[in-house]
Structures are given as structure tokens and as C-alpha cells.
Design an enzyme around this catalytic site. Structure first.
Site, PDB file in Angstrom:
ATOM      1  CG  ASP A  10       2.389   1.379  -3.086  1.00  0.00           C
ATOM      2  OD1 ASP A  10       1.584   2.610  -3.617  1.00  0.00           O
ATOM      3  OD2 ASP A  10       1.948   0.455  -2.799  1.00  0.00           O
ATOM      4  CG  ASP A  12      -2.353   3.380   0.939  1.00  0.00           C
ATOM      5  OD1 ASP A  12      -2.670   3.479   1.971  1.00  0.00           O
ATOM      6  OD2 ASP A  12      -2.105   4.470   0.173  1.00  0.00           O
ATOM      7  CG  ASP A 219      -0.087  -2.948  -2.709  1.00  0.00           C
ATOM      8  OD1 ASP A 219       0.265  -1.974  -3.183  1.00  0.00           O
ATOM      9  OD2 ASP A 219      -1.033  -3.320  -2.197  1.00  0.00           O
ATOM     10  CG  ASN A 222      -1.449   2.186  -8.026  1.00  0.00           C
ATOM     11  OD1 ASN A 222      -0.910   1.239  -7.520  1.00  0.00           O
ATOM     12  ND2 ASN A 222      -1.438   3.432  -7.260  1.00  0.00           N
TER      13      ASN A 222
END
Length: 271
Positions: A10, A12, A219, A222
């Protein structure tokens, strides 16, 4: 050498530090992993135009998952395939019409790299302008002609549940929706059944990597499906509790090189 693993990142809050950069330590560790035969890929909710610079910075040569699985392609190999699963435009317009009875700031539709704003908003346009998309402003019921890759509703925190309850009651069979992390009170809507895990599975099948040799880092909510699908679903130290609860393990935060630290230990990388 450890058996070949597929590493899914991932962006961000995971690969990226809070200032949206990749630390040198993390870059060096990912390069070492690739040098030793492991496969590194990005799986993000961002569109490709705002993740391409990280793809190039890491010098990747793998497929990339964008829009939380609604769009996937291989930037360096057009023959790999082009997977675009948009939301039906009729459903999108029904949601726009329903929103007229709720309080919201704006609705944004993205058709890969074309961005449509229901209301003109310089601040939002500036945020979405990365990669120079084609931008159209005006009532989406009139201006949106193509099926959108994603639909975003920007609202107030106290409206999130009301709107999401409506989506679940009326459109549960055709859409999936989730909220962005604070401070953005945004509901993101994509076609039902899509997630980062769907894209990750396509890549895993292509590279012939079983799920037990997939390492995925995330984190936010999603990332849940992706972490559950991976044999090693790793929550960042800064992850929300929901992610930590389903993860196989928890590493350090995105500010503490959590990705690098975990990979170095698991894969015995000497950086």
C-alpha cells in the site's frame, strides 16, 4: 536464498512516510529484496497518475493495482492486460440523485484519468490535479457520460453513516463503499466485489506465487481483503485497529521504516 515471495505495498501510511516520500532505508531494502529474486508491486487506492512516480522511483517492472482493484495494468508491458471494472453509470447517477436529499460538499467521479466535479472547488481540484487529468465541472447527472472507476462523496463526519446506510440499503448488490481516514470525510464507492485482493490475486497467478508466499502491508480498511488473502498480512504500527486485528503480524510505523524492518527480518536481507 529464501523462496521467491510476492511483496504487495500500500502507499499512503505504509510505504510512504507522512511527507509522502519513501525513505532511503526502505528503498534500499526493497532493491535488495528484488536483487534476491523477490517480486515487489504496489496496490493502492490512488489512480495510476498519482502513483506512477513511486512506481518509477522504485524502478518496478510489475503490474500495479489502482483504485482499490477497480483498475489494474502493467505500465511496462501493455500485452499483460488492462483490467478496468467501473461502476455502472446509471447506478452512479442514481447515487448522485439520492445525494440531493443529504448534506454533502461535493461528489467527484473518476473515469481512470478523467475527473468530474459536481461543484467547482479549487482546493479539491488542486488535490486531484496531480498528473494533469482532464477535469470537468458541473452537475454529474448531466455531465457524467461514462461509467466511473470510482465515485467519491465529500461530506461532513456526521453524514457518513446516513449516506453509507442508504448505499447499503439501496445499492448493496452493485456497489462496495468505505470511508477515507480522517481528516477527509469521504465515502469512496466502487463496483461490488472489487478490492486490492482481487488485483493481487491476478498478479500472484501471473507470477505463479501461492498465497503463503505473499507478503502484503497496509494500514487502512481498504487493505483488509489484501491482508487476509496474503499468507503474511502485515499491519503497520500506525494501522487502524481493524487492520491490526486481522493481520498475521504488526510491524513498526510508516515513519519508522516498518516495511523495511519486517522484510529484512522475514527474508533475511542484509542491507
Amino acid at each position: 536464498m529464501a523462496e521467491k515471495h510476492l511483496i504487495a505495498l500500500d502507499l499512503d501510511g505504509t510505504l510512504l512516510k507522512d511527507d509522502k516520500t519513501i525513505s532511503e532505508k526502505t528503498k534500499d531494502t526493497l532493491k535488495k529484496a528484488r536483487d534476491e529474486g523477490h517480486i515487489v508491486m504496489i496496490a493502492t487506492g490512488r489512480p495510476y497518475r498519482s502513483s506512477e512516480m513511486y512506481y518509477r522511483e522504485l524502478e518496478l517492472d510489475t503490474p500495479i493495482v489502482n483504485f482499490n482493484g477497480a483498475f489494474m495494468h502493467h505500465p511496462r508491458n501493455p500485452k499483460w492486460g488492462f483490467y478496468h471494472e467501473p461502476l455502472d453509470v446509471k447506478v452512479a447517477k442514481e447515487i448522485v440523485e439520492a445525494c440531493r436529499s443529504f448534506h454533502f460538499h461535493n461528489i467527484i467521479a473518476e473515469v481512470i484519468d478523467d475527473v468530474y466535479f459536481h461543484y467547482h472547488d479549487e482546493k479539491l481540484i488542486d488535490i486531484f490535479n496531480f498528473g494533469n487529468p482532464k477535469i470537468t465541472t458541473g452537475d454529474l447527472a448531466d455531465y457524467l457520460q461514462d461509467s466511473p472507476t470510482s465515485l467519491l462523496i465529500h461530506t461532513e463526519e456526521d453524514q457518513l453513516k446516513t449516506i453509507r446506510d442508504h448505499l447499503s440499503a439501496v445499492h448493496a448488490e452493485v456497489v462496495d463503499h468505505r470511508s477515507w481516514a480522517a481528516p477527509w470525510h469521504v465515502i469512496e464507492i466502487i463496483k461490488v466485489g472489487l478490492s486490492k485482493a482481487v488485483g493481487l490475486k491476478k498478479a500472484a497467478d501471473y507470477f505463479d506465487i501461492p498465497s503463503e508466499r505473499i507478503i502484503a502491508f497496509g494500514d487502512e480498511d481498504n487493505d483488509l481483503e489484501m491482508l487476509e488473502y496474503a499468507g503474511h498480512g502485515i499491519a503497520m504500527g500506525n494501522a487502524i485497529d481493524k487492520v491490526k486485528n486481522i493481520a498475521n503480524d504488526i510491524t513498526l510505523t510508516n515513519e519508522e521504516d516498518g516495511v523495511a524492518q519486517y522484510l529484512a527480518n522475514l527474508l533475511n536481507l542484509k542491507v
